[in-house]
Motif scaffolding. Structure first.
Motif, short mmCIF file in Angstrom:
data_model
loop_
_atom_site.label_atom_id
_atom_site.label_comp_id
_atom_site.label_asym_id
_atom_site.label_seq_id
_atom_site.Cartn_x
_atom_site.Cartn_y
_atom_site.Cartn_z
N LEU A 10 23.29 34.77 35.39
CA LEU A 10 23.59 33.79 34.36
C LEU A 10 22.46 33.79 33.35
CD1 LEU A 10 24.76 30.66 36.38
CD2 LEU A 10 26.16 32.18 35.02
N ASP A 11 22.80 33.55 32.10
CA ASP A 11 21.78 33.43 31.06
C ASP A 11 22.04 32.11 30.32
OD1 ASP A 11 19.91 33.69 29.06
OD2 ASP A 11 20.47 35.75 28.55
N PRO A 12 21.67 30.98 30.94
CA PRO A 12 21.94 29.68 30.31
C PRO A 12 21.33 29.54 28.93
CG PRO A 12 21.22 29.39 32.57
CD PRO A 12 21.03 30.84 32.23
N ALA A 13 20.14 30.09 28.71
CA ALA A 13 19.50 29.98 27.40
C ALA A 13 20.34 30.65 26.32
CB ALA A 13 18.10 30.57 27.44
N PHE A 14 20.85 31.85 26.61
CA PHE A 14 21.69 32.56 25.65
C PHE A 14 23.01 31.81 25.44
CE2 PHE A 14 24.99 35.66 24.61
CZ PHE A 14 24.49 36.15 23.41
N ALA A 15 23.60 31.32 26.53
CA ALA A 15 24.87 30.59 26.43
C ALA A 15 24.71 29.34 25.56
CB ALA A 15 25.37 30.21 27.82
N LEU A 16 23.62 28.61 25.77
CA LEU A 16 23.40 27.39 24.99
C LEU A 16 23.06 27.70 23.53
CD1 LEU A 16 21.53 25.27 27.64
CD2 LEU A 16 23.77 24.79 26.65
N GLU A 17 22.32 28.76 23.30
CA GLU A 17 22.02 29.14 21.91
C GLU A 17 23.30 29.53 21.18
OE1 GLU A 17 20.42 29.63 18.34
OE2 GLU A 17 19.46 28.66 20.04
N SER A 18 24.16 30.28 21.84
CA SER A 18 25.45 30.65 21.25
C SER A 18 26.29 29.41 20.98
CB SER A 18 26.20 31.60 22.18
OG SER A 18 25.49 32.80 22.33
N ALA A 19 26.27 28.46 21.91
CA ALA A 19 27.02 27.21 21.73
C ALA A 19 26.47 26.41 20.56
CB ALA A 19 26.98 26.39 23.02
N ARG A 20 25.14 26.39 20.40
CA ARG A 20 24.54 25.68 19.26
C ARG A 20 24.98 26.30 17.93
NH1 ARG A 20 20.27 26.37 22.30
NH2 ARG A 20 19.53 24.68 23.55
N GLN A 21 25.01 27.62 17.90
CA GLN A 21 25.45 28.31 16.68
C GLN A 21 26.92 27.98 16.39
OE1 GLN A 21 24.49 32.45 17.21
NE2 GLN A 21 22.30 32.05 17.31
N SER A 22 27.73 27.98 17.42
CA SER A 22 29.14 27.62 17.25
C SER A 22 29.28 26.18 16.77
CB SER A 22 29.88 27.80 18.58
OG SER A 22 31.23 27.40 18.46
N GLU A 23 28.51 25.29 17.37
CA GLU A 23 28.53 23.89 16.98
C GLU A 23 28.17 23.73 15.50
OE1 GLU A 23 27.24 20.11 19.37
OE2 GLU A 23 25.48 21.15 18.60
N ALA A 24 27.20 24.46 15.04
CA ALA A 24 26.80 24.38 13.62
C ALA A 24 27.96 24.79 12.71
CB ALA A 24 25.58 25.27 13.37
N ARG A 25 28.71 25.79 13.12
CA ARG A 25 29.87 26.22 12.33
C ARG A 25 30.96 25.15 12.34
NH1 ARG A 25 28.44 31.04 14.97
NH2 ARG A 25 30.13 30.80 16.47
N TRP A 26 31.18 24.51 13.47
CA TRP A 26 32.21 23.46 13.57
C TRP A 26 31.84 22.23 12.78
CZ3 TRP A 26 37.03 23.99 14.98
CH2 TRP A 26 37.38 25.02 15.84
N MET A 27 30.56 21.98 12.60
CA MET A 27 30.11 20.76 11.91
C MET A 27 30.19 20.87 10.40
SD MET A 27 29.66 18.62 14.17
CE MET A 27 30.20 19.06 15.80
N LYS A 28 30.46 22.07 9.89
CA LYS A 28 30.55 22.25 8.42
C LYS A 28 31.75 21.56 7.84
CE LYS A 28 28.08 26.57 8.10
NZ LYS A 28 28.13 27.95 7.71
#
Length: 87
Positions: free
Chosen positions: A69-87
């Motif tokens: 598992l790579d939780p750090a990568f998963a969460l970073e990817s989720a943060r990037q996705s979240e930024a796109r959804w918040m636009k």
């Protein structure tokens, strides 16, 4: 309990019982339901990722389904996705 993958407090869900219920609910949603939740801002990709990571952590010792598992990568990817959804 195990590690907490929560990197930012949620203003909407401060009650731990509510957070637990939300985590279980998020893990059982389909991709279509997740997209609907992101669109309406009911929950975020980060919250969904945290819920999945917490579920994996609780079940993997018994199931042994994940070798890596790579939780750090998963969460970073989720943060990037979240930024796109918040636009």
């Amino acid at each position: 309990m195990g590690r907490s993958y929560n990197t930012a407090p949620s203003a909407l869900r401060s009650d731990p019982r509510e957070r637990l219920l939300m985590s279980n609910d998020l893990c059982s949603l389909s991709a279509t339901e997740l997209l609907a939740g992101y669109r309406t801002k009911r929950f975020s990709p980060v919250e969904a990722t945290q819920a999945v990571l917490e579920r994996i952590e609780s079940l993997n010792p018994v199931l042994n389904a994940f070798c890596h598992l790579d939780p750090a990568f998963a969460l970073e990817s989720a943060r990037q996705s979240e930024a796109r959804w918040m636009k």
